[in-house]
Motif scaffolding. Structure first.
Motif, PDB file in Angstrom:
ATOM      1  N   CYS A 103       0.849  -1.183   0.000  1.00 57.24           N
ATOM      2  CA  CYS A 103       0.000   0.000   0.000  1.00 57.24           C
ATOM      3  C   CYS A 103       0.891   1.242   0.000  1.00 57.24           C
ATOM      4  O   CYS A 103       1.744   1.410   0.878  1.00 57.24           O
ATOM      5  CB  CYS A 103      -0.917  -0.010   1.217  1.00 57.24           C
ATOM      6  SG  CYS A 103      -1.905   1.486   1.414  1.00 57.24           S
ATOM      7  N   ASP A 106       1.069   3.255   3.164  1.00 53.47           N
ATOM      8  CA  ASP A 106       1.893   2.684   4.236  1.00 53.47           C
ATOM      9  C   ASP A 106       3.327   3.204   4.139  1.00 53.47           C
ATOM     10  O   ASP A 106       3.968   3.483   5.157  1.00 53.47           O
ATOM     11  CB  ASP A 106       1.903   1.161   4.153  1.00 53.47           C
ATOM     12  CG  ASP A 106       0.553   0.536   4.488  1.00 53.47           C
ATOM     13  OD1 ASP A 106      -0.369   1.274   4.873  1.00 53.47           O
ATOM     14  OD2 ASP A 106       0.435  -0.698   4.345  1.00 53.47           O
ATOM     15  N   ALA A 109       3.489   6.808   5.255  1.00 49.94           N
ATOM     16  CA  ALA A 109       3.306   6.913   6.708  1.00 49.94           C
ATOM     17  C   ALA A 109       4.600   6.722   7.482  1.00 49.94           C
ATOM     18  O   ALA A 109       4.687   7.127   8.646  1.00 49.94           O
ATOM     19  CB  ALA A 109       2.269   5.886   7.174  1.00 49.94           C
ATOM     20  N   TRP A 130      -7.099   8.258   1.963  1.00 46.22           N
ATOM     21  CA  TRP A 130      -6.593   8.431   3.322  1.00 46.22           C
ATOM     22  C   TRP A 130      -6.475   7.096   4.051  1.00 46.22           C
ATOM     23  O   TRP A 130      -7.138   6.118   3.711  1.00 46.22           O
ATOM     24  CB  TRP A 130      -7.487   9.375   4.132  1.00 46.22           C
ATOM     25  CG  TRP A 130      -8.850   8.796   4.435  1.00 46.22           C
ATOM     26  CD1 TRP A 130      -9.974   8.888   3.658  1.00 46.22           C
ATOM     27  CD2 TRP A 130      -9.213   8.025   5.589  1.00 46.22           C
ATOM     28  NE1 TRP A 130     -11.019   8.222   4.255  1.00 46.22           N
ATOM     29  CE2 TRP A 130     -10.585   7.679   5.432  1.00 46.22           C
ATOM     30  CE3 TRP A 130      -8.526   7.593   6.723  1.00 46.22           C
ATOM     31  CZ2 TRP A 130     -11.265   6.929   6.384  1.00 46.22           C
ATOM     32  CZ3 TRP A 130      -9.211   6.838   7.668  1.00 46.22           C
ATOM     33  CH2 TRP A 130     -10.563   6.516   7.494  1.00 46.22           C
ATOM     34  N   ALA A 131      -5.620   7.089   5.051  1.00 43.78           N
ATOM     35  CA  ALA A 131      -5.500   5.962   5.982  1.00 43.78           C
ATOM     36  C   ALA A 131      -4.950   6.512   7.293  1.00 43.78           C
ATOM     37  O   ALA A 131      -4.223   7.510   7.307  1.00 43.78           O
ATOM     38  CB  ALA A 131      -4.592   4.873   5.431  1.00 43.78           C
ATOM     39  N   ARG A 132      -5.310   5.856   8.390  1.00 43.38           N
ATOM     40  CA  ARG A 132      -4.852   6.297   9.720  1.00 43.38           C
ATOM     41  C   ARG A 132      -3.934   5.241  10.315  1.00 43.38           C
ATOM     42  O   ARG A 132      -4.145   4.033  10.136  1.00 43.38           O
ATOM     43  CB  ARG A 132      -6.056   6.547  10.637  1.00 43.38           C
ATOM     44  CG  ARG A 132      -5.692   7.147  11.992  1.00 43.38           C
ATOM     45  CD  ARG A 132      -6.937   7.701  12.690  1.00 43.38           C
ATOM     46  NE  ARG A 132      -7.999   6.720  12.831  1.00 43.38           N
ATOM     47  CZ  ARG A 132      -8.053   5.834  13.832  1.00 43.38           C
ATOM     48  NH1 ARG A 132      -7.102   5.812  14.756  1.00 43.38           N
ATOM     49  NH2 ARG A 132      -9.058   4.985  13.903  1.00 43.38           N
ATOM     50  N   TYR A 133      -2.907   5.719  11.049  1.00 42.55           N
ATOM     51  CA  TYR A 133      -1.852   4.847  11.578  1.00 42.55           C
ATOM     52  C   TYR A 133      -1.627   5.112  13.060  1.00 42.55           C
ATOM     53  O   TYR A 133      -1.769   6.248  13.534  1.00 42.55           O
ATOM     54  CB  TYR A 133      -0.535   5.068  10.816  1.00 42.55           C
ATOM     55  CG  TYR A 133      -0.653   4.710   9.358  1.00 42.55           C
ATOM     56  CD1 TYR A 133      -0.244   3.473   8.887  1.00 42.55           C
ATOM     57  CD2 TYR A 133      -1.216   5.610   8.445  1.00 42.55           C
ATOM     58  CE1 TYR A 133      -0.382   3.137   7.549  1.00 42.55           C
ATOM     59  CE2 TYR A 133      -1.366   5.285   7.109  1.00 42.55           C
ATOM     60  CZ  TYR A 133      -0.949   4.043   6.667  1.00 42.55           C
ATOM     61  OH  TYR A 133      -1.087   3.706   5.356  1.00 42.55           O
ATOM     62  N   GLU A 137       1.481   1.124  12.494  1.00 37.87           N
ATOM     63  CA  GLU A 137       0.586   0.172  11.840  1.00 37.87           C
ATOM     64  C   GLU A 137      -0.678   0.872  11.350  1.00 37.87           C
ATOM     65  O   GLU A 137      -1.195   1.776  12.010  1.00 37.87           O
ATOM     66  CB  GLU A 137       0.200  -0.949  12.807  1.00 37.87           C
ATOM     67  CG  GLU A 137       1.378  -1.760  13.330  1.00 37.87           C
ATOM     68  CD  GLU A 137       2.022  -2.602  12.244  1.00 37.87           C
ATOM     69  OE1 GLU A 137       1.293  -2.987  11.295  1.00 37.87           O
ATOM     70  OE2 GLU A 137       3.234  -2.879  12.334  1.00 37.87           O
ATOM     71  N   ARG A 138      -1.191   0.429  10.197  1.00 35.97           N
ATOM     72  CA  ARG A 138      -2.435   0.990   9.684  1.00 35.97           C
ATOM     73  C   ARG A 138      -3.611   0.459  10.492  1.00 35.97           C
ATOM     74  O   ARG A 138      -3.780  -0.743  10.658  1.00 35.97           O
ATOM     75  CB  ARG A 138      -2.598   0.636   8.213  1.00 35.97           C
ATOM     76  CG  ARG A 138      -3.873   1.169   7.611  1.00 35.97           C
ATOM     77  CD  ARG A 138      -3.874   1.219   6.091  1.00 35.97           C
ATOM     78  NE  ARG A 138      -2.957   0.330   5.436  1.00 35.97           N
ATOM     79  CZ  ARG A 138      -3.311  -0.801   4.802  1.00 35.97           C
ATOM     80  NH1 ARG A 138      -4.566  -1.189   4.800  1.00 35.97           N
ATOM     81  NH2 ARG A 138      -2.395  -1.520   4.182  1.00 35.97           N
ATOM     82  N   PRO A 142      -7.308   1.849   3.747  1.00 33.46           N
ATOM     83  CA  PRO A 142      -7.474   3.070   2.957  1.00 33.46           C
ATOM     84  C   PRO A 142      -8.907   3.262   2.486  1.00 33.46           C
ATOM     85  O   PRO A 142      -9.653   2.316   2.307  1.00 33.46           O
ATOM     86  CB  PRO A 142      -6.527   2.849   1.777  1.00 33.46           C
ATOM     87  CG  PRO A 142      -6.489   1.363   1.608  1.00 33.46           C
ATOM     88  CD  PRO A 142      -6.580   0.800   2.988  1.00 33.46           C
TER      89      PRO A 142
END
Length: 231
Positions: A103, A106, A109, A130-133, A137-138, A142
């Motif tokens: 990804c 990732d 990040a 978007w993605a949150r970590y 780690e995710r 996404p």
């Protein structure tokens, strides 16, 4: 991964074409041997093969010296992302190399380290991927949404850092989190993200489109025109 590996890295998930050759130690430490980045989303297909040749030449390597190919799987716009993944798959097939997908968010990040972070990239149509970590780690995503909608994530799950293109990070962070301007993943970060899987049999190379392509075949357009319109 049990030993040192040299990998070719390709990412076309953003407007920037990223290619590179990276050496990974047995412990996963990544060293960039050569890298090219070209910011032009309209020429992904034209320049990618040339850039691959350039990074291999700069690293004084040929395809037979590689151990694997690492490809960013997005999320990203349909056409650009498809170019990168198709090229990675073809290159791996021609040389008998495993192709590992990671990804792209990732990899981006990684600049936040162990901090809680929200990573965004341009999805066009006034939206962001978007993605949150947390702890590296995710933990969410996404996904794709308007920046204002993504900003609500900071209320529900506060984060320390918002990472992405400045035009989006400023709007989303809005003084509630640190901003880090990053517009594309680095070859080193992509390779490092793939390092735990190197030496294993890769799974299918599946793109993260997250939505339908902008262009549809004429027959699909006709089919849409025949669908009833809700009042």
């Amino acid at each position: 991964m049990t030993g040192e590996s040299v990998v070719l890295v390709i990412d076309t998930a953003t407007e920037t074409v990223v290619t590179g050759v990276v050496r990974l130690s047995a412990t996963g430490e990544a060293t960039t041997l050569a890298e090219r980045t070209v910011h032009d989303h309209r020429r992904h297909a034209e320049i990618l093969t040339t850039l691959i040749g350039e990074v291999l030449a700069e690293a004084s390597l040929v395809g037979a010296d590689l151990d694997a190919v690492v490809a960013g799987t997005g999320p990203g716009p349909f056409t650009g992302l498809r170019v990168g993944l198709a090229t990675a798959a073809a290159y791996g097939d021609a040389l008998g190399l495993p192709v590992h997908g990671v990804c792209s968010l990732d990899a981006i990040a990684s600049v936040a380290g162990e901090q809680s972070a929200l990573v965004v990239t341009d999805a066009r149509r006034r939206e962001v991927y978007w993605a949150r970590y947390a702890g590296g780690e995710r933990v969410a995503g996404p996904d794709v949404a308007a920046p204002a909608v993504v900003a609500e994530t900071l209320d529900d799950a506060p984060v320390d850092t918002v990472v992405g293109p400045p035009r989006f990070t400023e709007q989303i962070a809005a003084g509630r989190a640190e901003e880090v301007g990053v517009v594309h993943p680095s070859a080193r970060a992509l390779a490092a993200a793939a390092s735990p899987e190197l030496g294993t049999t890769p799974g299918p190379l599946e793109p993260l489109y997250l939505r339908r392509p902008d262009a549809v075949e004429l027959k699909d357009q006709r089919r849409k025109s025949l669908l009833p319109v809700n009042p």
